[in-house]
Motif scaffolding. Structure first.
Motif, PDB file in Angstrom:
ATOM      1  N   LYS A   1      -5.213  11.712  -0.226  1.00 57.42           N
ATOM      2  CA  LYS A   1      -5.594  12.746   0.722  1.00 57.42           C
ATOM      3  C   LYS A   1      -5.465  14.102   0.045  1.00 57.42           C
ATOM      4  CE  LYS A   1      -4.233  14.896   5.101  1.00 57.42           C
ATOM      5  NZ  LYS A   1      -3.254  14.878   6.222  1.00 57.42           N
TER       6      LYS A   1
ATOM      7  N   THR B   1      -3.578  -1.755  -4.420  1.00 52.84           N
ATOM      8  CA  THR B   1      -4.942  -1.488  -4.862  1.00 52.84           C
ATOM      9  C   THR B   1      -5.215   0.003  -4.940  1.00 52.84           C
ATOM     10  OG1 THR B   1      -5.739  -1.652  -2.583  1.00 52.84           O
ATOM     11  CG2 THR B   1      -5.822  -3.645  -3.917  1.00 52.84           C
ATOM     12  N   ARG B   2      -6.171   0.361  -5.766  1.00 52.14           N
ATOM     13  CA  ARG B   2      -6.537   1.755  -6.001  1.00 52.14           C
ATOM     14  C   ARG B   2      -7.135   2.352  -4.727  1.00 52.14           C
ATOM     15  NH1 ARG B   2     -11.153   4.376  -8.602  1.00 52.14           N
ATOM     16  NH2 ARG B   2     -10.472   6.104  -9.924  1.00 52.14           N
ATOM     17  N   SER B   3      -6.565   3.486  -4.288  1.00 52.81           N
ATOM     18  CA  SER B   3      -7.028   4.140  -3.068  1.00 52.81           C
ATOM     19  C   SER B   3      -7.121   5.648  -3.291  1.00 52.81           C
ATOM     20  CB  SER B   3      -6.073   3.867  -1.899  1.00 52.81           C
ATOM     21  OG  SER B   3      -5.955   2.482  -1.646  1.00 52.81           O
ATOM     22  N   LEU B   4      -8.086   6.273  -2.642  1.00 49.12           N
ATOM     23  CA  LEU B   4      -8.219   7.719  -2.718  1.00 49.12           C
ATOM     24  C   LEU B   4      -7.005   8.401  -2.089  1.00 49.12           C
ATOM     25  CD1 LEU B   4     -11.975   8.301  -1.783  1.00 49.12           C
ATOM     26  CD2 LEU B   4     -10.874   8.998  -3.920  1.00 49.12           C
TER      27      LEU B   4
ATOM     28  N   ARG C   1      -2.632   3.935  -7.471  1.00 53.12           N
ATOM     29  CA  ARG C   1      -2.435   2.487  -7.388  1.00 53.12           C
ATOM     30  C   ARG C   1      -1.081   2.165  -8.010  1.00 53.12           C
ATOM     31  NH1 ARG C   1      -3.643  -0.169 -12.339  1.00 53.12           N
ATOM     32  NH2 ARG C   1      -4.632   1.206 -13.877  1.00 53.12           N
TER      33      ARG C   1
ATOM     34  N   ARG D   1      -0.302   9.303   0.830  1.00 47.41           N
ATOM     35  CA  ARG D   1      -0.653   9.602  -0.566  1.00 47.41           C
ATOM     36  C   ARG D   1      -1.436  10.923  -0.571  1.00 47.41           C
ATOM     37  NH1 ARG D   1      -3.306   5.100   1.453  1.00 47.41           N
ATOM     38  NH2 ARG D   1      -5.568   5.346   1.642  1.00 47.41           N
TER      39      ARG D   1
ATOM     40  N   CYS E   1      -7.010   9.200  -7.286  1.00 41.42           N
ATOM     41  CA  CYS E   1      -6.671   7.934  -6.643  1.00 41.42           C
ATOM     42  C   CYS E   1      -5.273   7.511  -7.111  1.00 41.42           C
ATOM     43  CB  CYS E   1      -7.669   6.840  -7.027  1.00 41.42           C
ATOM     44  SG  CYS E   1      -9.365   7.152  -6.487  1.00 41.42           S
TER      45      CYS E   1
ATOM     46  N   SER F   1       0.836  -1.201   0.000  1.00 43.73           N
ATOM     47  CA  SER F   1       0.000   0.000   0.000  1.00 43.73           C
ATOM     48  C   SER F   1       0.871   1.251   0.000  1.00 43.73           C
ATOM     49  CB  SER F   1      -0.915   0.025   1.229  1.00 43.73           C
ATOM     50  OG  SER F   1      -0.163   0.167   2.421  1.00 43.73           O
TER      51      SER F   1
ATOM     52  N   SER G   1       5.463   4.370   0.231  1.00 41.34           N
ATOM     53  CA  SER G   1       5.045   2.992   0.020  1.00 41.34           C
ATOM     54  C   SER G   1       5.584   2.108   1.148  1.00 41.34           C
ATOM     55  CB  SER G   1       5.576   2.485  -1.326  1.00 41.34           C
ATOM     56  OG  SER G   1       5.357   1.098  -1.457  1.00 41.34           O
TER      57      SER G   1
END
Length: 268
Positions: A191, A186-189, A171, A25, A169, A21, A46
């Motif tokens: 901040k 995985t794709r994450s929003l 990823r 971000r 997002c 992850s 990361s």
């Protein structure tokens, strides 16, 4: 605080393993003004090592309900599809204070623009921006070290009218050095940075007019303020027949008028 501690309570529990992850971000912009050159700053941390052929994708820059990026003007730097230069983040040397009390590892901050390229065998310090998909592809060209705070910038030109902010997002894929599954993030929003201290307003506004100053949300990516003529006055110097008459016009706008856009002010 945009950097979480690298170690967390419970890490010593037997066989506890994180999923790959980006635990930091963040993204912000430098200006919300129409037509202005906008510096977008990205910060990533990361928890897994990445080398080629890993690729980091930042998506969500396209908002079809506000202003499709593919329909922007023809300015050379207006959200192009193609290779886009990555630059150093001036704040990358200002590393946040380590608030981690669970381990001895200090935060390490590095400029991240020179670890990416625009294709698997492409040019370093560049990314590939796809305007029609609203995303940036960043191919890892050297080593992205886990636990290190990387930040970099790239520039776009804001559209000439208002638009709503977007929610990017991030990823990552092709993390082939990771022998565990999955070999992707995985794709994450991301901040959204709500701060106003890093907005580059000073040379573009009259600071005595409070309404033009930094406002909450101005740093949220691709938010563009609505251009409004806030006040307008027109007068003449004489009403005498055959006399030379000077027409004096004064007005105030809610945003700067950018010379590069060849804006026309029409009085009818």
């Amino acid at each position: 605080h945009d950097v979480r501690p690298y170690f967390e309570p419970g890490d010593l529990r037997a066989l506890r393993v994180y999923a790959p992850s980006f635990f930091t971000r963040t993204v912000r912009q430098s200006t919300p003004f129409p037509g202005d050159i906008n510096t977008v700053t990205v910060t990533l941390v990361s928890n897994v090592r990445m080398v080629a052929p890993a690729v980091v994708t930042i998506s969500g820059f396209d908002n079809q309900y506000a202003y499709p990026l593919s329909q922007l003007g023809n300015a050379a730097d207006a959200y192009p599809t193609g290779s886009l230069m990555l630059s150093a983040d001036p704040d990358s040397i200002s590393c946040p204070v380590n608030s981690n009390t669970n381990g001895p590892m200090p935060f390490i901050c590095r400029d991240g623009h020179d670890i990416f390229r625009d294709s698997p065998d492409g040019v370093m310090s560049r990314g590939f921006f796809e305007a029609h998909r609203g995303r940036m592809l960043l191919y890892v060209g050297s080593v992205l070290t886990p636990g290190v705070r990387y930040s970099f910038t790239f520039q776009l030109r804001n559209p000439g009218c208002n638009r709503n902010e977007v929610a990017p997002c991030v990823r990552a894929s092709r993390i082939l050095e990771n022998s565990c599954e999955p070999a992707f993030v995985t794709r994450s929003l991301m901040k959204l940075d709500q701060g106003t201290t890093k907005l580059n307003y000073i040379s573009k506004i009259n600071e005595t007019i409070a309404a033009l100053g930094p406002a909450l949300g101005d740093a949220v990516p691709l938010k563009v303020r609505t251009p409004v003529i806030q006040s307008f006055m027109i007068r003449q110097t004489t009403a005498e027949p055959c006399a030379t008459n000077k027409i004096i016009v004064s007005f105030q706008t809610s945003v700067p008028i950018i010379k590069d856009l060849n804006t026309q002010n029409v009085i009818s």
